[in-house]
Design a protein around this motif. Structure first.
Motif, mmCIF file in Angstrom:
data_model
loop_
_atom_site.group_PDB
_atom_site.id
_atom_site.type_symbol
_atom_site.label_atom_id
_atom_site.label_comp_id
_atom_site.label_asym_id
_atom_site.label_seq_id
_atom_site.Cartn_x
_atom_site.Cartn_y
_atom_site.Cartn_z
ATOM 1 N N GLU A 123 -1.292 -4.042 -13.193
ATOM 2 C CA GLU A 123 -1.413 -3.539 -11.822
ATOM 3 C C GLU A 123 -0.051 -3.682 -11.163
ATOM 4 O OE1 GLU A 123 -4.951 -4.907 -9.653
ATOM 5 O OE2 GLU A 123 -3.639 -4.900 -7.898
ATOM 6 N N VAL A 124 0.492 -2.561 -10.735
ATOM 7 C CA VAL A 124 1.868 -2.582 -10.248
ATOM 8 C C VAL A 124 1.927 -2.081 -8.814
ATOM 9 C CG1 VAL A 124 4.231 -1.806 -10.693
ATOM 10 C CG2 VAL A 124 2.624 -1.996 -12.593
ATOM 11 N N LYS A 125 2.550 -2.876 -7.942
ATOM 12 C CA LYS A 125 2.759 -2.409 -6.567
ATOM 13 C C LYS A 125 4.204 -1.928 -6.453
ATOM 14 C CE LYS A 125 2.813 -4.564 -2.457
ATOM 15 N NZ LYS A 125 2.555 -5.739 -1.642
ATOM 16 N N VAL A 126 4.367 -0.695 -6.001
ATOM 17 C CA VAL A 126 5.704 -0.105 -5.911
ATOM 18 C C VAL A 126 6.049 0.067 -4.437
ATOM 19 C CG1 VAL A 126 7.073 1.941 -6.437
ATOM 20 C CG2 VAL A 126 5.357 1.162 -8.074
ATOM 21 N N GLY A 127 7.132 -0.577 -3.992
ATOM 22 C CA GLY A 127 7.493 -0.442 -2.578
ATOM 23 C C GLY A 127 8.974 -0.718 -2.358
ATOM 24 N N GLY A 128 9.360 -0.834 -1.079
ATOM 25 C CA GLY A 128 10.747 -1.134 -0.742
ATOM 26 C C GLY A 128 11.593 0.122 -0.649
ATOM 27 N N SER A 129 12.866 -0.088 -0.461
ATOM 28 C CA SER A 129 13.772 1.040 -0.262
ATOM 29 C C SER A 129 14.605 1.258 -1.532
ATOM 30 C CB SER A 129 14.667 0.723 0.943
ATOM 31 O OG SER A 129 15.654 1.693 1.030
ATOM 32 N N PHE B 90 0.280 1.315 -7.526
ATOM 33 C CA PHE B 90 -0.032 1.483 -6.099
ATOM 34 C C PHE B 90 1.271 1.604 -5.321
ATOM 35 C CE2 PHE B 90 -3.587 -0.412 -8.164
ATOM 36 C CZ PHE B 90 -4.675 0.252 -7.614
ATOM 37 N N VAL B 91 1.387 2.679 -4.587
ATOM 38 C CA VAL B 91 2.620 2.939 -3.841
ATOM 39 C C VAL B 91 2.402 2.474 -2.408
ATOM 40 C CG1 VAL B 91 4.270 4.705 -3.164
ATOM 41 C CG2 VAL B 91 3.016 4.947 -5.318
ATOM 42 N N GLU B 92 3.219 1.510 -1.981
ATOM 43 C CA GLU B 92 3.003 0.937 -0.649
ATOM 44 C C GLU B 92 4.346 0.722 0.038
ATOM 45 O OE1 GLU B 92 0.286 -2.419 -0.805
ATOM 46 O OE2 GLU B 92 1.073 -3.143 1.106
ATOM 47 N N ASP B 93 4.481 1.257 1.227
ATOM 48 C CA ASP B 93 5.711 1.101 2.009
ATOM 49 C C ASP B 93 6.964 1.403 1.176
ATOM 50 O OD1 ASP B 93 4.349 0.365 4.347
ATOM 51 O OD2 ASP B 93 4.156 -1.700 3.629
ATOM 52 N N SER C 22 -6.297 6.483 -2.251
ATOM 53 C CA SER C 22 -6.482 5.038 -2.426
ATOM 54 C C SER C 22 -5.259 4.380 -3.053
ATOM 55 C CB SER C 22 -7.715 4.774 -3.290
ATOM 56 O OG SER C 22 -7.441 5.177 -4.620
ATOM 57 N N LYS C 23 -4.338 5.210 -3.554
ATOM 58 C CA LYS C 23 -3.188 4.628 -4.264
ATOM 59 C C LYS C 23 -1.867 4.754 -3.515
ATOM 60 C CE LYS C 23 -5.252 4.519 -8.772
ATOM 61 N NZ LYS C 23 -5.524 5.148 -10.049
ATOM 62 N N VAL C 24 -1.891 5.374 -2.336
ATOM 63 C CA VAL C 24 -0.669 5.378 -1.503
ATOM 64 C C VAL C 24 -1.032 4.828 -0.124
ATOM 65 C CG1 VAL C 24 0.669 7.201 -2.622
ATOM 66 C CG2 VAL C 24 -1.037 7.835 -0.962
ATOM 67 N N THR C 25 -0.370 3.761 0.269
ATOM 68 C CA THR C 25 -0.699 3.147 1.555
ATOM 69 C C THR C 25 0.573 2.755 2.309
ATOM 70 O OG1 THR C 25 -0.933 1.076 0.341
ATOM 71 C CG2 THR C 25 -2.970 2.167 0.964
ATOM 72 N N GLY C 26 0.406 2.443 3.592
ATOM 73 C CA GLY C 26 1.533 1.979 4.401
ATOM 74 C C GLY C 26 2.428 3.133 4.805
#
Ligand code: UGB
Length: 598
Positions: A543-549, A524-527, A502-506
């Motif tokens: 609540e932290v969304k972690v993504g990008g390159s 949350f790790v996304e893309d 539930s915490k890694v998506t994309g």
């Protein structure tokens, strides 16, 4: 007798008991009254302790020792009349529907569990100077085993309490068995770290005592070679945990508090909590009174084999056969090759990892009868084939996994097998011995223990859909290991596979040379595309969304020689150190919603 002039009546009784039990040699070189009186009193203090700490006192200890030593001299097989066969148990496949169902049940049950760590062993095979629970389980974050265990129990407690809602909140009790070798340093480690976030009242320490050493087949107690007023003592084994839990009253207090399960575990397995929810689920669904956790075992690996033993008279039990006994037992029962791998490349007997889940009610009932006494054994090293003299003193020992040996046939004794990569990576062997392990068998070293954590986390994320590079092979301290991306998450981030999912998506990818540390519950790790090092921390309300390159130089493993004494022991025993060249590090210390974009 004239030596006993100044003694109390209690001490005189102890002296008489020793004389009656054929132990007069203990007093042989004592000078007359008035000389060394304090030392003589000290001797009786020790005898009183040894007497009090063994069920039935020293009389029973000496009698049991004589019987076991006679059996050993005769070469009597402790499994006489029993034939081993391969038992069937629950086999877990990580991440499948069954596994996830068992995990769900496990989380429902875990609030009714108590955890017990046996940590009285010195770890002679490892040769580390400190206590083993103070060793880092991995050096990316430097988390020591004890911190990891406490964080894991607290994370399970959090998951259970969220499920239970406002009322009926639990604090999961945690007991640690120590010994004279480990007690003081375990207390210091806990106290200097504020119990690693656990309430001090949640943690109970139980110290096991050593037992008297034996010099010969008549069970003459051994005098300490450095002090003639002391009896030499050695550890009695991890089996003491049962009598200590019973005599301390802990088991009854847990029963009164409405608990249902007791989970036992050992000092250095960095993977163990990954399989706890599912295994507890198995115990609950299968209604096991005893559930031993197991992994596929390589023949001759230093872990016991779980076997079904059937007696000629019809009795049968599912029990651990210790690694040094499996080969002779097999040879004596029609398997001339002994402990060997079958066509699967593994021993047909599952390997005992000594994680036991006991149902509390039946456990307490049994201990009311036995007071926690466990079937003992003796392992003397004889000087020659006449088996009359020992190379060095011996003592009786007992093992915690022998608990089922006294259970009636109606007891529900089962086991749960899981993949080794998921559940078992102990740190037991020093670098030199690990490098000599036969090819294909596990090293059980600080090096392999740490690499196993990265591997497990990588495989779990892979299963959850993250693209993780294949590992590279590297040699550290003479051991070739797979090096996967160094991925670490704190237990509070996820205690089950469905929580990870539930915490890694994309579309996420992590390169082999990368390091990722997740230290926060709502991250949350996304893309994410990671090629370097990323360290994210957050408070629970953020609540932290972690993504990008993300790309940077990252953290690099550098070889270290295990003999280089300029390097701290806990680093050199693993053969590498981490050069933290460059990382993206973010810490969210205030509640709120955030997005981490590079
Ligand atoms: N321990 C104590 O607390 N007190 C003691 O007196 C002795 C030990 P080892 P061992 O899973 O790898 C066991 O020495 O005994 C603690 C099982 O018997 O690491 O050789 C100690 O601190 C075997 O069947 O292991 O082998 C540690 O936490 C197999 O399952 C624990 O007891 C093997 O472990 C184990 O002590 C394994």
């Amino acid at each position: 007798q004239s030596n006993l002039g100044l003694l109390s009546s209690e001490q005189i009784e102890l002296a008489k008991m020793l004389l009656q039990m054929g132990q007069s040699h203990l007093f042989q070189h004592w000078p007359g009254p008035g000389v060394d009186d304090d030392e003589k009193k000290g001797f009786f203090d020790q005898v009183a302790r040894l007497n009090a700490n063994y069920p039935g006192g020293l009389v029973s200890y000496i009698k049991n020792a004589r019987e076991l030593l006679a059996d050993s001299k005769e070469g009597k097989n402790p499994f006489d009349g029993f034939t081993p066969s391969v038992p069937t148990g629950e086999v877990l496949t990580f991440g499948d529907v069954n596994f996830m169902k068992f995990e769900e049940t496990g989380i429902q049950e875990v609030g009714d569990a108590a955890f017990v760590l046996v940590a009285g062993g010195l770890g002679e095979r490892l040769g580390y100077n400190g206590i083993k629970v103070a060793l880092p389980c991995e050096t990316t974050t430097g988390t020591c085993f004890l911190l990891h265990y406490i964080e894991s129990i607290l994370a399970l407690q959090g998951a259970s309490n969220r499920l239970r809602g406002g009322e009926n909140q639990r604090e999961i009790p945690f007991a640690i068995m120590t010994s004279d070798d480990t007690h003081k340093r375990t207390v210091e480690l806990l106290e200097s770290n504020d119990y690693f976030g656990m309430k001090p009242t949640q943690v109970k320490l139980l110290k096991q005592e050593k037992v008297a050493c034996l010099d010969d087949n008549d069970a003459r107690l051994a005098v300490d070679p450095h002090n003639k007023y002391k009896i030499q003592t050695k550890p009695h084994g991890h089996g003491d945990v049962h009598s200590l839990l019973y005599s301390s009253g802990l088991l009854n207090s847990w029963l009164d508090a409405g608990l249902k399960w007791v989970l036992f575990f050992q000092d250095t397995n960095g993977l163990l909590f990954k399989a706890i929810p599912a295994s507890l689920g198995v115990s609950s669904v299968r209604k096991f009174h005893v559930n031993s956790l197991a992994v596929p075992r390589k023949a001759k690996e230093a872990i016991g084999g779980i076997a079904k033993l059937t007696h000629a008279d019809g009795r049968s039990m599912v029990i651990n056969v210790e690694y040094n006994q499996l080969d002779p037992l097999l040879r004596a029962t029609g398997h001339p090759d002994g402990d060997v791998n079958d066509e699967t490349g593994y021993s047909p007997f599952p390997g005992n990892i000594n994680q036991l889940i006991l149902e509390l009610g039946p456990y307490v009932e049994e201990l009311k009868k036995t007071r926690g006494a466990i079937k003992e054994f003796v392992n003397p090293k004889y000087k020659d084939a006449s088996k009359t003299a020992f190379k060095s003193s011996t003592r009786l020992e007992c093992m915690m996994q022998d608990y089922p040996k006294t259970l009636p046939p109606t007891a529900r004794v089962g086991f749960t097998v899981m993949d080794t990569w998921l559940g078992y990576a102990p740190v037991k062997n020093n670098p030199e011995d690990a490098a000599k392990v036969p090819k294909g068998n596990p090293y059980h070293s600080a090096t392999s223990g740490e690499m196993a954590i990265y591997r497990a986390n990588s495989l779990i994320l892979r299963k959850a859909g993250v693209q993780i590079d294949d590992p590279v092979h590297q040699v550290f301290n003479g051991q070739e290991v797979e090096v996967w991306s160094r991925i670490i998450w704190k237990p509070k981030w996820a205690v089950t596979y469905s929580e990870v999912k539930s915490k890694v998506t994309g579309n996420c990818s992590i390169s082999q040379r990368s390091t990722m540390v997740i230290n926060g519950r709502n991250i949350f790790v996304e893309d994410l595309s990671l090629d370097g090092a990323l360290v994210v921390s957050s408070v629970d309300d953020a609540e932290v969304k972690v993504g990008g390159s993300i790309q940077n130089e990252g953290w690099v493993l550098e070889n270290v020689d295990c003999k280089d004494s300029s390097v701290p022991e806990e680093i050199r025993i693993r053969g590498f150190r981490i050069n933290k060249a460059e990382q993206l590090e973010k810490n969210y210390s205030e509640p709120g919603k955030y997005e981490l974009e590079p």
